[in-house]
Design an enzyme around this catalytic site. Structure first.
Site, PDB file in Angstrom:
ATOM      1  N   ASN A 408      54.124   2.567  69.117  1.00 34.17           N
ATOM      2  CA  ASN A 408      53.766   3.940  68.800  1.00 34.17           C
ATOM      3  C   ASN A 408      54.642   4.924  69.561  1.00 34.17           C
ATOM      4  O   ASN A 408      55.537   5.546  68.993  1.00 34.17           O
ATOM      5  CB  ASN A 408      52.281   4.158  69.118  1.00 34.17           C
ATOM      6  CG  ASN A 408      51.780   5.486  68.618  1.00 34.17           C
ATOM      7  OD1 ASN A 408      52.573   6.368  68.292  1.00 34.17           O
ATOM      8  ND2 ASN A 408      50.483   5.659  68.554  1.00 34.17           N
ATOM      9  N   ASP A 409      54.421   5.024  70.858  1.00 32.57           N
ATOM     10  CA  ASP A 409      55.141   6.040  71.631  1.00 32.57           C
ATOM     11  C   ASP A 409      56.656   5.833  71.604  1.00 32.57           C
ATOM     12  O   ASP A 409      57.420   6.790  71.651  1.00 32.57           O
ATOM     13  CB  ASP A 409      54.635   6.043  73.069  1.00 32.57           C
ATOM     14  CG  ASP A 409      53.163   6.424  73.126  1.00 32.57           C
ATOM     15  OD1 ASP A 409      52.751   7.261  72.302  1.00 32.57           O
ATOM     16  OD2 ASP A 409      52.439   5.882  73.967  1.00 32.57           O
TER      17      ASP A 409
END
Lengths: 482, 103
Positions: A408-409
């Site tokens: 995600n990040d």
């Protein structure tokens, strides 16, 4: 004779530590390096047991206790190390590190008992000679204080880091926590200095107060730091324990402890900085600018991210089957689901269909630098299919489908174009350059940094919800049928 | 002050070792690829388990009737051993997987 032989053994052990560490930093020799260092350690331990003599020429006793401790420790150590899953490796390292820190703190505490016993002879403590050999006794006091402070901070911090990584402890911070932390640290320092110059029968108990405050500081110091930054914290605590071990080297005039401890202290500090660099953040930023607080602010502003679209498994399978090039971006979701083997299977099937499949590895994907490489290597994924970040970013432009598996990040474009984002400035995998991005996640919940990911709302992106292992299994089945 | 200075004087060798080891530690892992960060941290973690030697010395010197020292020392030996043994075994398991890729 004994003493002289011991010195030689210690020298050999020190050299194996240095050579081992050197070999550990090269993929080809790493495993051998680890074994060499382990051999040196075994040599140093057994040489100490059988050859150690104190200044008056007396050897050690209490062999039963020592052997018992070694056997229990070895059994527990081997069992836990063998049993732990590859995904839980980071927290295991943290826990082992905590043990070392606790060991160093205990040594300082016991030696302090001795020291006090010598100073105030009426106390029922045991008098040992070593501490009074030198006239620089205040130096020993400093070393003991350092040992107990650093050792217990490392122990308490490591245990919290361990709890955080395996989800037993949630992020927790309160207003003004940094202030409280700094205050505790100042109190510890002030008490230490006071104790150094005013050690007497009425003040000697302050040492234990310092011990307790150090434990508290360790806990509070790690509590507010986000889980994504845990690797950095563990590495830092690792170097702390190294320094604590070196304090023991001073206490016992033991050069192998000193060499090993300082070596790890220095290498660990550098490693910590290298890890921070991989995330393009400064150490200060990691320790003080804790993710938690800033993330809640941005959360509110980007909450209205818009709508995302979902893709069905069969559509995703179709897209990948007819693509020329597919790049898989693995993240922690893959690790949690233990999906590395099935991921490799999908890769093999796609390759049979003439699709080029590669993996893009972000340096901090997963919970630890190198975590993904270890997992994929476990699943027999060929080493040259793993692209490092810069290479991968060149490849994305000519890629048809990017499959993001529980990352995600590390693919959040906010790191490039939103200066208010807490991860702004972190180098990311620029998956948005590919023609189609399929994101597999369990839900729309934000990642570890706690922020929304605008990538999910871009027109090119399609969401494929579900557990990574289940989704990959379905993908494999679908592709087989095409 | 005199005390501290004389501590330095009496431990000249040790201070030299500390300073040289700091440079050596930085030099030795200066060019490590990020792939190896985790195993390297784990290996370094095992090496600082050398603190076990201190625990053994404490234990071996404690008088048989000094139960506080015996119990704390015993605990220290156990914890230190877990650090050393567990640390090396975990590192080996991680690195074993890197080796497989050749086959």
């Amino acid at each position: 004779m004994q003493k002289e032989i011991l010195t030689v053994f210690y020298l050999v052990a020190s050299v194996t530590f240095i050579v081992g560490l050197k070999m550990l930093s090269n993929p080809a020799s790493a495993r051998k390096g680890n074994l060499i260092a382990a051999g040196g350690m075994a040599l140093a331990i057994f040489a100490t047991i059988f050859l150690y003599q104190d200044e008056s020429g007396k050897g050690l006793h209490n062999y039963g206790w020592i052997a018992g401790g070694l056997i229990i420790g070895s059994i527990v150590g081997v069992m836990t190390a063998k049993k732990v899953k590859m995904t839980a490796m980071p927290e295991m390292v943290s826990l082992f590190n905590g043990m070392g820190g606790a060991c160093a703190a205990l040594i300082s505490i016991i030696e302090y008992h001795h020291y006090i016993g010598v100073l105030f002879a009426d106390r029922p403590f045991i008098i040992t000679e070593i501490l009074l050999v030198s006239e620089g006794t205040i130096g020993y006091l400093i070393i003991m204080l350092l040992g107990v402070i650093i050792g217990s901070v490392s122990f308490a911090g490591s245990v919290i880091a361990w709890g955080k990584l395996n989800g037993k402890i949630k992020d927790f911070s309160f207003k003004g926590q940094h202030l409280v932390n700094i205050l505790i640290l100042l109190v510890i320092l002030a008490l230490s200095v006071y104790l150094l110059f005013n050690l007497s029968e009425s003040t000697y108990l302050l040492f234990y107060l310092i011990f307790i405050l150090s434990l508290a500081y360790g806990v509070l110091f790690v509590f507010p730091i986000g889980g994504a930054d845990m690797p950095v914290v563990i590495s830092l605590l690792n170097s702390f324990t190294g320094v604590a071990a070196a304090c023991g080297g001073f206490l016992y005039n033991n050069k192998v402890m000193l060499t090993g401890g300082i070596l790890v202290g220095a290498a660990g500090t550098l490693l910590t900085i290298l890890m921070c660099k991989a995330m393009n953040r400064s150490l200060k930023n990691v320790l003080i600018g804790s993710f938690g607080t800033s993330a809640t602010q941005t959360n509110n502003t980007t909450q209205s991210g818009g709508s995302y679209k979902e893709i069905s498994v069969s559509d995703a399978a179709m897209a990948m089957n007819y693509a020329n090039k597919v790049i898989i971006v693995p993240g922690y979701g893959l690790a949690v689901a233990q999906a590395q083997h099935i991921c490799h299977e999908l890769e093999k099937i796609l390759e049979q269909r003439g699709v080029t499949v590669m993996y893009a590895i972000h340096p901090v994907a997963g919970r630890m630098p190198g975590h993904m490489n270890v997992l994929l290597a476990e699943a027999d994924v060929s080493y040259d299919k793993l692209l490092e970040m810069e290479l991968a970013n060149d490849e994305f432009k000519s890629t048809d489908v990017v499959l993001v598996l529980g990352a995600n990040d590390v693919v959040n474009p906010a790191a490039k174009n939103d200066p208010s984002s807490p991860i702004y400035g972190m180098p990311i995998l620029e998956v948005e350059h590919a023609k189609l991005v399929v994101v597999n996640k369990r839900s729309m919940k934000p990642g570890y940094a706690g922020i929304e990911n605008e990538l999910f709302f871009q027109p090119k992106t399609s969401m494929l919800f579900g557990d990574a292992k289940g989704v990959l299994q379905q993908l494999v089945n679908e592709v087989k049928q095409l | 002050m005199q005390d501290i200075l004389s501590f330095f004087y009496n431990h000249e060798q040790y201070i030299y070792i500390v300073v040289l080891m700091i440079f050596l530690g930085i030099e030795v892992i200066g060019r490590v690829p990020s792939v190896l960060h985790t195993p390297l941290m784990s290996g370094a973690n095992a090496i600082h388990g050398v603190v076990i030697i201190g625990a053994i010395i404490v234990m071996g010197k404690a008088e048989p009737d000094n139960y506080a020292a015996l119990i704390l020392g015993f605990l220290a030996v156990i914890l230190g051993t877990i650090n050393v043994v567990g640390g090396f075994v975990v590192t080996d398991r991680m690195l074993e997987m890197f080796k497989k890729k050749k086959g």
